[in-house]
Scaffold this motif. Structure first.
Motif, PDB file in Angstrom:
ATOM      1  N   TYR A  71       3.103  10.356 -26.702  1.00 35.01           N
ATOM      2  CA  TYR A  71       2.515   9.943 -25.447  1.00 35.01           C
ATOM      3  C   TYR A  71       1.800   8.648 -25.737  1.00 35.01           C
ATOM      4  O   TYR A  71       1.088   8.561 -26.727  1.00 35.01           O
ATOM      5  N   PRO A  72       1.991   7.627 -24.959  1.00 31.54           N
ATOM      6  CA  PRO A  72       2.678   7.598 -23.683  1.00 31.54           C
ATOM      7  C   PRO A  72       4.202   7.583 -23.838  1.00 31.54           C
ATOM      8  O   PRO A  72       4.738   6.993 -24.763  1.00 31.54           O
ATOM      9  N   CYS A  73       4.853   8.234 -22.899  1.00 29.72           N
ATOM     10  CA  CYS A  73       6.312   8.269 -22.877  1.00 29.72           C
ATOM     11  C   CYS A  73       6.846   6.931 -22.345  1.00 29.72           C
ATOM     12  O   CYS A  73       6.082   6.054 -21.943  1.00 29.72           O
ATOM     13  N   LEU A  74       8.155   6.792 -22.331  1.00 30.79           N
ATOM     14  CA  LEU A  74       8.768   5.534 -21.866  1.00 30.79           C
ATOM     15  C   LEU A  74       8.408   5.225 -20.417  1.00 30.79           C
ATOM     16  O   LEU A  74       8.205   4.063 -20.057  1.00 30.79           O
ATOM     17  N   THR A  75       8.315   6.234 -19.586  1.00 28.05           N
ATOM     18  CA  THR A  75       7.976   6.023 -18.171  1.00 28.05           C
ATOM     19  C   THR A  75       6.576   5.445 -18.031  1.00 28.05           C
ATOM     20  O   THR A  75       6.363   4.455 -17.316  1.00 28.05           O
ATOM     21  N   ILE A  76       5.618   6.048 -18.708  1.00 27.70           N
ATOM     22  CA  ILE A  76       4.234   5.568 -18.634  1.00 27.70           C
ATOM     23  C   ILE A  76       4.118   4.175 -19.234  1.00 27.70           C
ATOM     24  O   ILE A  76       3.424   3.308 -18.684  1.00 27.70           O
TER      25      ILE A  76
ATOM     26  N   TRP B 255       0.804  -1.225   0.000  1.00 28.27           N
ATOM     27  CA  TRP B 255       0.000   0.000   0.000  1.00 28.27           C
ATOM     28  C   TRP B 255       0.835   1.272   0.000  1.00 28.27           C
ATOM     29  O   TRP B 255       0.406   2.294  -0.522  1.00 28.27           O
ATOM     30  N   LYS B 256       2.043   1.267   0.535  1.00 30.50           N
ATOM     31  CA  LYS B 256       2.880   2.467   0.568  1.00 30.50           C
ATOM     32  C   LYS B 256       3.437   2.832  -0.807  1.00 30.50           C
ATOM     33  O   LYS B 256       3.831   3.960  -1.043  1.00 30.50           O
ATOM     34  N   PHE B 257       3.451   1.907  -1.703  1.00 29.23           N
ATOM     35  CA  PHE B 257       3.996   2.070  -3.040  1.00 29.23           C
ATOM     36  C   PHE B 257       3.102   2.924  -3.945  1.00 29.23           C
ATOM     37  O   PHE B 257       3.578   3.711  -4.742  1.00 29.23           O
ATOM     38  N   TYR B 258       1.807   2.812  -3.808  1.00 29.75           N
ATOM     39  CA  TYR B 258       0.875   3.414  -4.760  1.00 29.75           C
ATOM     40  C   TYR B 258       0.805   4.941  -4.749  1.00 29.75           C
ATOM     41  O   TYR B 258       0.686   5.542  -5.819  1.00 29.75           O
ATOM     42  N   PRO B 259       0.862   5.619  -3.610  1.00 31.62           N
ATOM     43  CA  PRO B 259       0.863   7.089  -3.677  1.00 31.62           C
ATOM     44  C   PRO B 259       2.039   7.648  -4.484  1.00 31.62           C
ATOM     45  O   PRO B 259       1.872   8.597  -5.257  1.00 31.62           O
ATOM     46  N   ALA B 260       3.206   7.054  -4.340  1.00 31.53           N
ATOM     47  CA  ALA B 260       4.369   7.502  -5.107  1.00 31.53           C
ATOM     48  C   ALA B 260       4.166   7.222  -6.594  1.00 31.53           C
ATOM     49  O   ALA B 260       4.489   8.052  -7.446  1.00 31.53           O
ATOM     50  N   LEU B 261       3.611   6.077  -6.908  1.00 29.76           N
ATOM     51  CA  LEU B 261       3.351   5.726  -8.300  1.00 29.76           C
ATOM     52  C   LEU B 261       2.346   6.695  -8.921  1.00 29.76           C
ATOM     53  O   LEU B 261       2.518   7.146 -10.056  1.00 29.76           O
ATOM     54  N   ARG B 262       1.319   7.067  -8.172  1.00 38.59           N
ATOM     55  CA  ARG B 262       0.341   8.039  -8.675  1.00 38.59           C
ATOM     56  C   ARG B 262       0.995   9.386  -8.944  1.00 38.59           C
ATOM     57  O   ARG B 262       0.671  10.062  -9.917  1.00 38.59           O
ATOM     58  N   ARG B 263       1.922   9.795  -8.097  1.00 38.01           N
ATOM     59  CA  ARG B 263       2.625  11.066  -8.308  1.00 38.01           C
ATOM     60  C   ARG B 263       3.473  11.032  -9.579  1.00 38.01           C
ATOM     61  O   ARG B 263       3.534  12.008 -10.326  1.00 38.01           O
ATOM     62  N   VAL B 264       4.135   9.917  -9.812  1.00 35.19           N
ATOM     63  CA  VAL B 264       4.943   9.779 -11.034  1.00 35.19           C
ATOM     64  C   VAL B 264       4.043   9.854 -12.269  1.00 35.19           C
ATOM     65  O   VAL B 264       4.351  10.553 -13.233  1.00 35.19           O
TER      66      VAL B 264
END
Length: 71
Positions: free
Chosen positions: A58-63, A21-30
């Motif tokens: 779009y989508p870029c490599l990150t997405i 669960w701690k992972f998802y807020p950071a992923l949403r920010r990215v």
């Protein structure tokens, strides 16, 4: 997958994943940092690119990497 669809997918995963669960807020920010913006392409047509990354796609490599791992 659209930017909104990806955001919703992350929200749904976060609601059902008690272990990570701690992972998802950071992923949403990215994902929010790499949101699409409408642009005029060099040939005069409309398109989209990533707000953060250079290039005309779009989508870029990150997405793309995030989408791949969430499938």
């Amino acid at each position: 997958m659209t930017h909104d669809e990806l955001t919703i997918r992350i929200i749904k995963l976060s609601e059902n994943d008690n272990e990570n669960w701690k992972f998802y807020p950071a992923l949403r920010r990215v994902v929010e940092l790499h949101k699409p913006q409408e642009i005029t392409l060099p040939n005069g047509e409309w398109g989209a690119n990533c707000v953060i990354c250079d290039g005309f796609e779009y989508p870029c490599l990150t997405i793309r990497a995030i989408e791949k791992e969430l499938k």
